[in-house]
Design an enzyme around this catalytic site. Structure first.
Site, PDB file in Angstrom:
ATOM      1  N   GLY A   1       0.994  -1.241   0.009  1.00 45.44           N
ATOM      2  CA  GLY A   1       0.021  -0.141  -0.087  1.00 45.44           C
ATOM      3  C   GLY A   1       0.957   1.214   0.195  1.00 45.44           C
TER       4      GLY A   1
ATOM      5  N   CYS B   1      -4.739 -12.468   3.497  1.00 50.18           N
ATOM      6  CA  CYS B   1      -5.027 -13.548   2.454  1.00 50.18           C
ATOM      7  C   CYS B   1      -5.669 -14.769   3.061  1.00 50.18           C
ATOM      8  CB  CYS B   1      -3.960 -14.043   1.483  1.00 50.18           C
ATOM      9  SG  CYS B   1      -4.419 -14.961   0.198  1.00 50.18           S
TER      10      CYS B   1
ATOM     11  N   THR C   1      -6.000  -8.203   1.188  1.00 47.47           N
ATOM     12  CA  THR C   1      -5.246  -8.611   0.026  1.00 47.47           C
ATOM     13  C   THR C   1      -4.402  -7.551  -0.566  1.00 47.47           C
ATOM     14  OG1 THR C   1      -6.967  -8.743  -1.325  1.00 47.47           O
ATOM     15  CG2 THR C   1      -6.906 -10.697  -0.301  1.00 47.47           C
TER      16      THR C   1
ATOM     17  N   CYS D   1      -8.839 -13.657  -4.515  1.00 41.66           N
ATOM     18  CA  CYS D   1      -7.856 -14.336  -3.945  1.00 41.66           C
ATOM     19  C   CYS D   1      -8.051 -15.447  -4.724  1.00 41.66           C
ATOM     20  CB  CYS D   1      -8.698 -14.885  -2.667  1.00 41.66           C
ATOM     21  SG  CYS D   1      -7.477 -16.107  -1.661  1.00 41.66           S
TER      22      CYS D   1
HETATM   23  C1  FAD Z   1       1.257 -16.244   2.489  1.00 42.79           C
HETATM   24  C2  FAD Z   1       0.705 -15.043   1.989  1.00 42.79           C
HETATM   25  C3  FAD Z   1      -0.117 -15.141   0.724  1.00 42.79           C
HETATM   26  C4  FAD Z   1      -0.877 -14.075   0.252  1.00 42.79           C
HETATM   27  N1  FAD Z   1      -1.320 -14.232  -0.938  1.00 42.79           N
HETATM   28  C5  FAD Z   1      -2.253 -13.075  -1.556  1.00 42.79           C
HETATM   29  C6  FAD Z   1      -2.648 -13.290  -2.597  1.00 42.79           C
HETATM   30  O1  FAD Z   1      -2.437 -14.295  -3.491  1.00 42.79           O
HETATM   31  N2  FAD Z   1      -3.393 -12.211  -3.280  1.00 42.79           N
HETATM   32  C7  FAD Z   1      -3.442 -11.074  -2.732  1.00 42.79           C
HETATM   33  O2  FAD Z   1      -3.794 -10.215  -3.248  1.00 42.79           O
HETATM   34  N3  FAD Z   1      -2.756 -11.094  -1.549  1.00 42.79           N
HETATM   35  C8  FAD Z   1      -2.202 -11.949  -0.856  1.00 42.79           C
HETATM   36  N4  FAD Z   1      -1.526 -11.875   0.298  1.00 42.79           N
HETATM   37  C9  FAD Z   1      -1.765 -10.645   1.222  1.00 42.79           C
HETATM   38  C10 FAD Z   1      -0.958  -9.369   0.701  1.00 42.79           C
HETATM   39  O3  FAD Z   1       0.564  -9.710   0.959  1.00 42.79           O
HETATM   40  C11 FAD Z   1      -1.167  -8.062   1.827  1.00 42.79           C
HETATM   41  O4  FAD Z   1      -2.557  -8.108   1.823  1.00 42.79           O
HETATM   42  C12 FAD Z   1      -0.912  -6.893   1.352  1.00 42.79           C
HETATM   43  O5  FAD Z   1       0.946  -7.020   1.251  1.00 42.79           O
HETATM   44  C13 FAD Z   1      -1.077  -5.580   2.362  1.00 42.79           C
HETATM   45  O6  FAD Z   1      -0.346  -4.704   1.992  1.00 42.79           O
HETATM   46  P1  FAD Z   1       0.046  -3.442   2.928  1.00 42.79           P
HETATM   47  O7  FAD Z   1       0.507  -2.404   2.497  1.00 42.79           O
HETATM   48  O8  FAD Z   1      -1.321  -3.401   3.890  1.00 42.79           O
HETATM   49  O9  FAD Z   1       0.881  -4.166   4.257  1.00 42.79           O
HETATM   50  P2  FAD Z   1       2.198  -4.902   3.865  1.00 42.79           P
HETATM   51  O10 FAD Z   1       2.714  -5.135   2.487  1.00 42.79           O
HETATM   52  O11 FAD Z   1       2.482  -6.133   4.885  1.00 42.79           O
HETATM   53  O12 FAD Z   1       3.368  -3.475   4.450  1.00 42.79           O
HETATM   54  C14 FAD Z   1       3.301  -3.188   5.656  1.00 42.79           C
HETATM   55  C15 FAD Z   1       4.566  -2.373   5.720  1.00 42.79           C
HETATM   56  O13 FAD Z   1       4.749  -1.709   6.990  1.00 42.79           O
HETATM   57  C16 FAD Z   1       5.992  -1.711   7.585  1.00 42.79           C
HETATM   58  N5  FAD Z   1       5.909  -1.183   9.115  1.00 42.79           N
HETATM   59  C17 FAD Z   1       5.211  -2.173  10.012  1.00 42.79           C
HETATM   60  N6  FAD Z   1       5.386  -1.387  11.230  1.00 42.79           N
HETATM   61  C18 FAD Z   1       5.799  -0.189  10.977  1.00 42.79           C
HETATM   62  C19 FAD Z   1       6.280   1.131  11.659  1.00 42.79           C
HETATM   63  N7  FAD Z   1       6.030   0.956  13.097  1.00 42.79           N
HETATM   64  N8  FAD Z   1       6.651   1.885  11.245  1.00 42.79           N
HETATM   65  C20 FAD Z   1       6.846   2.002   9.723  1.00 42.79           C
HETATM   66  N9  FAD Z   1       6.821   1.022   9.179  1.00 42.79           N
HETATM   67  C21 FAD Z   1       6.249  -0.042   9.718  1.00 42.79           C
HETATM   68  C22 FAD Z   1       6.303  -2.987   7.557  1.00 42.79           C
HETATM   69  O14 FAD Z   1       7.735  -3.134   7.279  1.00 42.79           O
HETATM   70  C23 FAD Z   1       5.799  -3.223   6.051  1.00 42.79           C
HETATM   71  O15 FAD Z   1       6.820  -3.097   4.915  1.00 42.79           O
HETATM   72  C24 FAD Z   1      -0.663 -12.826   0.786  1.00 42.79           C
HETATM   73  C25 FAD Z   1       0.058 -12.662   1.975  1.00 42.79           C
HETATM   74  C26 FAD Z   1       0.802 -13.839   2.553  1.00 42.79           C
HETATM   75  C27 FAD Z   1       1.427 -13.510   3.748  1.00 42.79           C
END
Ligand code: FAD
Length: 441
Positions: free
Chosen positions: A41, A191, A335, A370
């Site tokens: 994100g 996910c 996701t 998904c």
């Molecule tokens: C095994 C697995 C399979 C998946 N399969 C799918 C799929 O097939 N299709 C799909 O669409 N999605 C899938 N996903 C889900 C998807 O990866 C997540 O929903 C997505 O990455 C969410 O994005 P985000 O930016 O919210 O969080 P993330 O990408 O997890 O990023 C969060 C970031 O915040 C940072 N952070 C945390 N705390 C702090 C802090 N205090 N200060 C500064 N930074 C911080 C972290 O270091 C991290 O880099 C899967 C996930 C997993 C684990």
């Protein structure tokens, strides 16, 4: 935008008990838009906004050197992709003109429009986007980290963490006979389809290795259903039955005894516990928002999720704060697909606000998808919205297992992520859905 550095050096020499050179660092930064978290994100939103603003107008605070494409972890567990393809150096994907502060936010001060980092830096912002994702709480299952550290011999593995994912395939390949257990925890997860995808891949792998008849496979979920969307759940119940996988509902893993290869499960209805022997145990860890966000109770709901309006992801109390992705309380499936669909809506609302305008059209409908791998070469591509109604892109019945959807997950989605989404160009399949359905949806 400026950064002021205050270095305080203290030399204390009392009675020759030498306490020397303690330096306290405070750096003040100021920016137009602060993005907390540089995952899916944060990075994709940084790329969108970077196009509109000057050098360093946008700051991303992200502690990690590496950026993971987490959806690939399931494929790595099944031996379809290798670990080296799942990540890139953060410094190589930070959008141009965006300033990266490699640190963690530890305190939020929304009344002062400011955050403090673990190094003591103060970052003031005009607007803030919170994109901190979820953390993996393996430590909430007694004995789990100890068992994971001894994989593949322990038989315990997990696709969820980059730390453990490489041991999943060797663990499945080590399997000779006995119980193979796949868990889903009593918490929100990213996910929610992934825990059963790895179960189906393992079942197929055991068939390929001619050990399927010696395996007793169970999918043990804390949920009362196999999947949250009824129409896909119907298909998945049939898949599990066809593969002779026992599905146990409303039950979660609470403890592992690695020395005896036993796992303790609790039934969530009557709280009774049972112990099962295992040869393979795949753990999906309990998950929560990061502790720094949970501690900011003025920003979060009771469960520790950023409290936002579900149709534009603007904070309910602080209009200059938005959220995106897994850490918000919008009730969609967590996701990357949801993040992509949210990104354009959040961009439009936040950009309008930054320009002194109001966005009225754009609305997030809870879209998530998904790709439910059901084996090597088959996949059910679930796509749905807040109402848990199907919102399918392709003019075929996506409830059925498909080779094409498998190829999409394996071959098309990774480059789409690295090249389009992280550069701010992928907003989900809405446009293609309309085109493929000749504008009838
Ligand atoms: C095994 C697995 C399979 C998946 N399969 C799918 C799929 O097939 N299709 C799909 O669409 N999605 C899938 N996903 C889900 C998807 O990866 C997540 O929903 C997505 O990455 C969410 O994005 P985000 O930016 O919210 O969080 P993330 O990408 O997890 O990023 C969060 C970031 O915040 C940072 N952070 C945390 N705390 C702090 C802090 N205090 N200060 C500064 N930074 C911080 C972290 O270091 C991290 O880099 C899967 C996930 C997993 C684990």
């Amino acid at each position: 935008m400026f950064a002021v550095k205050h270095f305080v050096r203290v030399n204390l020499n009392s009675n020759n008990n030498s306490i020397s050179k303690i330096s306290i660092r405070t750096i003040n930064h100021q920016c137009r838009l602060l993005i907390v978290g540089g995952g899916s994100g944060g990075m994709s939103m940084g790329a969108k906004f970077a196009k509109d603003y000057k050098q360093d107008d946008i700051i991303i605070v992200e502690p990690s050197n590496l950026h993971y494409y987490q959806p690939m972890f399931t494929l790595i567990g099944g031996g379809i992709k290798t670990f080296d393809k799942s990540h890139r150096q953060t410094k190589n994907i930070i959008p141009k003109k965006v300033k990266w502060i490699q640190d963690s936010v530890t305190q939020f001060k929304p009344n002062d429009s400011m955050v403090i980092t673990s190094e003591g830096d103060k970052i003031s912002y005009d607007y803030m986007l919170v994109a901190m994702g979820l953390v993996l709480n393996y430590n909430q299952i007694k004995g789990c980290e100890e068992a994971l550290a001894c994989a593949p011999d322990s038989g315990v593995c997990s696709i969820y963490s980059p730390k453990y994912v490489s041991q999943v395939l060797p663990t499945l390949e080590n399997f000779k006979s006995g119980n193979a257990l796949f868990t889903f925890p009593h918490s929100p997860v990213k996910c929610p389809g992934a825990p059963q995808k790895i179960c189906y891949l393992a079942e197929h792998l055991f068939r390929k290795r001619n050990v399927r008849d010696k395996a007793n496979i169970s999918y043990i979920t804390a949920l009362p259903v196999i999947f949250g969307v009824k129409e896909y759940a119907k298909s998945l119940v049939k898949v599990a039955a066809k593969k002779k996988i026992n599905v146990k509902y409303s039950t979660h893993l609470v403890e592992i005894f690695p020395d005896k290869k036993e796992a303790v499960f609790q039934n969530l209805n009557d709280k009774s516990c049972t112990t099962e022997k295992y040869s393979v145990l795949h753990v999906t860890p309990p998950q929560s928002t990061p502790p720094e966000l949970k501690a900011a109770t003025h920003l979060t709901n009771e469960a520790g999720f950023l409290d936002v309006k579900k149709h534009n992801l603007q904070h309910v109390k602080y209009p200059n704060i938005f959220g995106i992705g897994d850490c918000t309380n919008s009730p969609n499936s967590k996701t990357v697909a949801a993040v992509a669909a949210q990104s354009q809506v959040v961009y439009k609302h936040l950009k309008a606000l930054m320009d002194g305008k109001v966005e009225k059209q754009s609305k997030y409908d809870g879209y998530a998808s998904c790709p439910l791998l059901t084996g090597y070469g088959t996949c059910i591509l679930a796509e749905f919205d807040y109402n848990l109604e199907r919102k399918e892109t392709f003019p075929i019945d996506q409830r059925k297992e498909s080779w094409l959807m498998y190829q999409l997950k394996k071959e098309a989605m990774p480059p789409l992520y690295w090249h389009l989404m992280l550069n701010g160009y992928w907003n989900g399949p809405e446009f293609y859905r309309k085109m493929l359905h000749l504008g009838m949806v």
